[in-house]
Design an enzyme around this catalytic site. Structure first.
Site, PDB file in Angstrom:
ATOM      1  N   ARG A 175      38.813  45.761  37.367  1.00  0.00           N
ATOM      2  CA  ARG A 175      37.649  44.887  37.123  1.00  0.00           C
ATOM      3  C   ARG A 175      36.320  45.660  37.075  1.00  0.00           C
ATOM      4  O   ARG A 175      35.293  45.175  37.554  1.00  0.00           O
ATOM      5  CB  ARG A 175      37.547  43.786  38.182  1.00  0.00           C
ATOM      6  CG  ARG A 175      38.639  42.745  38.127  1.00  0.00           C
ATOM      7  CD  ARG A 175      38.597  41.912  36.851  1.00  0.00           C
ATOM      8  NE  ARG A 175      39.547  40.825  36.926  1.00  0.00           N
ATOM      9  CZ  ARG A 175      40.845  40.939  36.615  1.00  0.00           C
ATOM     10  NH1 ARG A 175      41.345  42.079  36.174  1.00  0.00           N
ATOM     11  NH2 ARG A 175      41.646  39.901  36.735  1.00  0.00           N
ATOM     12  N   CYS A 225      37.610  34.066  39.234  1.00  0.00           N
ATOM     13  CA  CYS A 225      37.661  34.545  40.614  1.00  0.00           C
ATOM     14  C   CYS A 225      36.295  35.073  41.028  1.00  0.00           C
ATOM     15  O   CYS A 225      35.638  35.781  40.269  1.00  0.00           O
ATOM     16  CB  CYS A 225      38.707  35.652  40.758  1.00  0.00           C
ATOM     17  SG  CYS A 225      40.387  35.007  40.730  1.00  0.00           S
ATOM     18  N   GLU A 295      33.386  39.841  42.147  1.00  0.00           N
ATOM     19  CA  GLU A 295      33.982  40.086  40.836  1.00  0.00           C
ATOM     20  C   GLU A 295      33.092  39.474  39.752  1.00  0.00           C
ATOM     21  O   GLU A 295      32.933  40.041  38.680  1.00  0.00           O
ATOM     22  CB  GLU A 295      35.381  39.457  40.792  1.00  0.00           C
ATOM     23  CG  GLU A 295      36.301  40.076  39.776  1.00  0.00           C
ATOM     24  CD  GLU A 295      36.604  39.146  38.630  1.00  0.00           C
ATOM     25  OE1 GLU A 295      36.185  39.468  37.505  1.00  0.00           O
ATOM     26  OE2 GLU A 295      37.260  38.127  38.840  1.00  0.00           O
TER      27      GLU A 295
HETATM   28  N1  EPU Z   1      47.105  32.620  47.179  1.00  0.00           N
HETATM   29  C1  EPU Z   1      47.044  31.837  48.291  1.00  0.00           C
HETATM   30  N2  EPU Z   1      46.070  30.875  48.330  1.00  0.00           N
HETATM   31  C2  EPU Z   1      45.182  30.678  47.338  1.00  0.00           C
HETATM   32  C3  EPU Z   1      45.262  31.489  46.198  1.00  0.00           C
HETATM   33  C4  EPU Z   1      46.243  32.465  46.136  1.00  0.00           C
HETATM   34  O1  EPU Z   1      47.808  31.999  49.241  1.00  0.00           O
HETATM   35  O2  EPU Z   1      44.324  29.793  47.463  1.00  0.00           O
HETATM   36  C5  EPU Z   1      48.186  33.631  47.092  1.00  0.00           C
HETATM   37  C6  EPU Z   1      49.215  33.242  46.028  1.00  0.00           C
HETATM   38  O3  EPU Z   1      50.192  32.401  46.562  1.00  0.00           O
HETATM   39  C7  EPU Z   1      49.768  34.571  45.612  1.00  0.00           C
HETATM   40  C8  EPU Z   1      48.597  35.534  45.791  1.00  0.00           C
HETATM   41  O4  EPU Z   1      47.653  34.881  46.644  1.00  0.00           O
HETATM   42  O5  EPU Z   1      50.797  34.972  46.480  1.00  0.00           O
HETATM   43  C9  EPU Z   1      47.936  35.896  44.473  1.00  0.00           C
HETATM   44  O6  EPU Z   1      47.472  34.733  43.792  1.00  0.00           O
HETATM   45  P1  EPU Z   1      47.467  34.635  42.188  1.00  0.00           P
HETATM   46  O7  EPU Z   1      48.832  34.867  41.672  1.00  0.00           O
HETATM   47  O8  EPU Z   1      46.775  33.372  41.848  1.00  0.00           O
HETATM   48  O9  EPU Z   1      46.655  35.886  41.715  1.00  0.00           O
HETATM   49  P2  EPU Z   1      45.216  36.409  42.146  1.00  0.00           P
HETATM   50  O10 EPU Z   1      45.380  37.813  42.616  1.00  0.00           O
HETATM   51  O11 EPU Z   1      44.521  35.455  43.055  1.00  0.00           O
HETATM   52  C10 EPU Z   1      44.660  37.464  39.850  1.00  0.00           C
HETATM   53  C11 EPU Z   1      43.361  37.681  39.116  1.00  0.00           C
HETATM   54  C12 EPU Z   1      43.071  36.474  38.252  1.00  0.00           C
HETATM   55  C13 EPU Z   1      44.228  36.244  37.284  1.00  0.00           C
HETATM   56  C14 EPU Z   1      45.490  36.005  38.123  1.00  0.00           C
HETATM   57  C15 EPU Z   1      46.721  35.751  37.271  1.00  0.00           C
HETATM   58  C16 EPU Z   1      41.790  38.961  40.482  1.00  0.00           C
HETATM   59  C17 EPU Z   1      40.640  38.885  41.422  1.00  0.00           C
HETATM   60  N3  EPU Z   1      42.275  37.790  40.074  1.00  0.00           N
HETATM   61  O12 EPU Z   1      44.449  36.389  40.751  1.00  0.00           O
HETATM   62  O13 EPU Z   1      41.909  36.784  37.497  1.00  0.00           O
HETATM   63  O14 EPU Z   1      43.968  35.101  36.496  1.00  0.00           O
HETATM   64  O15 EPU Z   1      45.713  37.177  38.932  1.00  0.00           O
HETATM   65  O16 EPU Z   1      46.953  36.832  36.448  1.00  0.00           O
HETATM   66  O17 EPU Z   1      42.231  40.046  40.127  1.00  0.00           O
HETATM   67  C18 EPU Z   1      39.529  36.562  37.295  1.00  0.00           C
HETATM   68  O18 EPU Z   1      39.520  37.779  37.130  1.00  0.00           O
HETATM   69  O19 EPU Z   1      38.495  35.868  37.277  1.00  0.00           O
HETATM   70  C19 EPU Z   1      40.802  35.916  37.555  1.00  0.00           C
HETATM   71  C20 EPU Z   1      40.886  34.618  37.765  1.00  0.00           C
END
Ligand code: EPU
Length: 303
Positions: A175, A225, A295
């Protein structure tokens, strides 16, 4: 911005600029104060003219994509907010390469590439931004990024010169990138893609879309995010474990679906969003001793 500057700006472009325009109309979170001007440029010529003028008059420039990863403070933005459109949204395929104007809407590029049987951008599924915005913040999933596909860029330098930047000059991280140091405006990019069956690519896109629909507040005003994932952790998981889901300041709320999103319940103001974000950061620091980094891009003046 002076009245004379407004008049000159209006003559430099084909579409009348918007003056004293609320940025809340131009951000997906629907918050943000007044911008002095929003100038849409439809061609490289218009872009160069406006940039030259801004440099001469020392007017700051902010390139606005779709406003989807952006929080604009209540005091608004001085100078020129630039929107790249028209010729600056062209997509030209050449076997396994595609040259894209940086104003191009990313979901549009994804579909065009999939139809051509070109894979490599699926990690950008569901990102409602422009190609230029995605490049600046190296958008993608948590593991794959648009930067992985970049071969070269055409930019306008901080002196207003057109220049081609090769891949080895560009640094992409999670990012982040050094693109703002390399130039003032990204004009276009050449991406390297790989051949695959259009049906297989579309299936991957649909699968990622479904995942987003279930795990993110995609139908609410939000800015994606708020924080980066810390090394070997997930910001959303930490914020959720800290009990923050549903917390509100005014109409700004920590999403009840994904704790790393702030949603606007109707009438949120930028200061409420930013207060809430700071509270989220403080709480995670206190509970887990982890310092979250922003971010989203935060721009504009305080009130
Ligand atoms: N989780 C929780 N509670 C929550 C949210 C997430 O426990 O409220 C847990 C989920 O269960 C999972 C883990 O956290 O085990 C990761 O969650 P998720 O798969 O939603 O992925 P993320 O790391 O939160 C990243 C990117 C997103 C992208 C998604 C899907 C970052 C900061 N975020 O989210 O990107 O859409 O993967 O590919 O890297 C963005 O950059 O704005 C963004 C939304």
């Amino acid at each position: 911005m002076t009245e004379t500057e407004r008049k000159i700006l209006t003559k430099l472009v084909s579409e009348p600029p918007k003056f004293n325009e609320p940025m809340s109309r131009h951000t997906t979170l629907r918050v943000g104060g007044i911008a002095d001007s929003i100038v849409s440029v439809h061609s490289l010529g218009e872009l160069q003219r406006v940039v030259q003028f801004a440099l001469e008059r020392r007017l700051p420039i902010l390139v606005l994509g779709e406003g989807s990863n952006l929080i604009v403070r209540n005091g608004g933005i001085q100078g020129i907010v630039l929107k790249l459109t028209g010729e600056l949204t062209q997509i030209n395929f050449d076997t396994q390469e595609v040259e894209v104007g940086s104003g191009t809407y990313l979901p549009h590029l994804l579909v065009k590439a999939a139809q051509r049987g070109l894979s490599g951008l699926e990690c950008c599924t569901g990102i409602p931004g422009t190609v230029g915005g995605a490049l600046i913040s190296n958008a993608g999933s948590a593991e794959e990024f648009i930067g992985d596909r970049v071969r070269r860029l055409t930019i306008l330098t901080h002196e207003g010169e057109l220049r081609v930047v090769e891949r080895d000059e560009i640094k992409f991280g999670y990012r982040q990138s050094n693109l703002k140091e390399l130039g003032l405006v990204i004009v276009s990019v050449v991406l390297g893609l790989t051949f695959d069956e259009p049906k297989a690519i579309m299936e991957r896109i649909h699968r990622r879309w479904r995942y987003r629909w279930v795990t993110q507040p995609v139908n609410m005003p939000c800015a994606g995010c708020i924080f980066k994932n810390p090394p070997n952790e997930r910001a959303g998981r930490l914020l959720d474990a800290a009990g923050l889901k549903g917390l509100r300041i005014g109409d700004a709320q920590v999403s009840t679906i994904h704790a790393n999103f702030i949603v606007n319940l109707g009438n949120a103001k930028a200061n409420e969003v930013l207060e809430l974000a700071e509270l989220m950061r403080r709480t995670v620091k206190e509970k887990f001793d982890i310092a979250l980094e922003y971010e989203v891009q935060i721009v504009g003046k305080d009130e």
